[in-house]
Design a protein around this motif. Sequence first.
Motif, PDB file in Angstrom:
ATOM      1  N   GLY A   7       0.735  -1.145   0.032  1.00  0.00           N
ATOM      2  CA  GLY A   7      -0.039  -0.087  -0.049  1.00  0.00           C
ATOM      3  C   GLY A   7       0.883   1.046  -0.036  1.00  0.00           C
ATOM      4  N   PRO A   8       0.152   2.235   0.119  1.00  0.00           N
ATOM      5  CA  PRO A   8       0.923   3.689   0.098  1.00  0.00           C
ATOM      6  C   PRO A   8       1.817   3.756   1.292  1.00  0.00           C
ATOM      7  N   ILE A   9       2.993   4.162   1.159  1.00  0.00           N
ATOM      8  CA  ILE A   9       3.990   4.327   2.318  1.00  0.00           C
ATOM      9  C   ILE A   9       3.852   5.754   2.930  1.00  0.00           C
ATOM     10  N   SER A  10       3.649   5.738   4.264  1.00  0.00           N
ATOM     11  CA  SER A  10       3.639   6.987   5.166  1.00  0.00           C
ATOM     12  C   SER A  10       5.078   6.697   5.961  1.00  0.00           C
ATOM     13  N   LEU A  11       5.564   7.877   6.435  1.00  0.00           N
ATOM     14  CA  LEU A  11       6.557   7.827   7.445  1.00  0.00           C
ATOM     15  C   LEU A  11       6.105   8.478   8.767  1.00  0.00           C
TER      16      LEU A  11
END
Length: 142
Positions: A7-11
């Motif tokens: 899925g989309p990577i958030s940090l």
Amino acid sequence: MVAPIDGPISLSSTYGPRNDPLGRGSAYSFHLGQDIPAARNTPIRAAAAGTVIHAGAGIDGRSSNLIIIQHNINGQTFYTWYVHMYDDGVYVTPGQQVAAGDVIGGVGSNGNSTGPHLHFEVHDAANNTMDPLPWLQQHGAV
């Protein structure tokens, strides 16, 4: 090459200097990887094909548990580190061959951690760390 979490990577914490979230010692520390928040037991995937060289308790003063995979990419050696799994979240063993995208563990919050996330690092053959997301992009991770 694939991203270590689907899925989309958030940090939640990036590579480089930062305020230590646990308030240890000096106000600033150098974060050797990137923290990708995810729910407990979210599958962690091998970023590239390689050989598991460590799976289990932390080493070099690092938070337990830890998986290290050695990769040969275009003739260069790299190591990816996956950190903070619980004991039941380490799914591989040393010597095991993995393919890009194989599930190697489940996200945890073991050790020096403020909540469930994958701490993901990339090391070169000389054990120097580098910013993981540009490294993934450079190698065509999907």
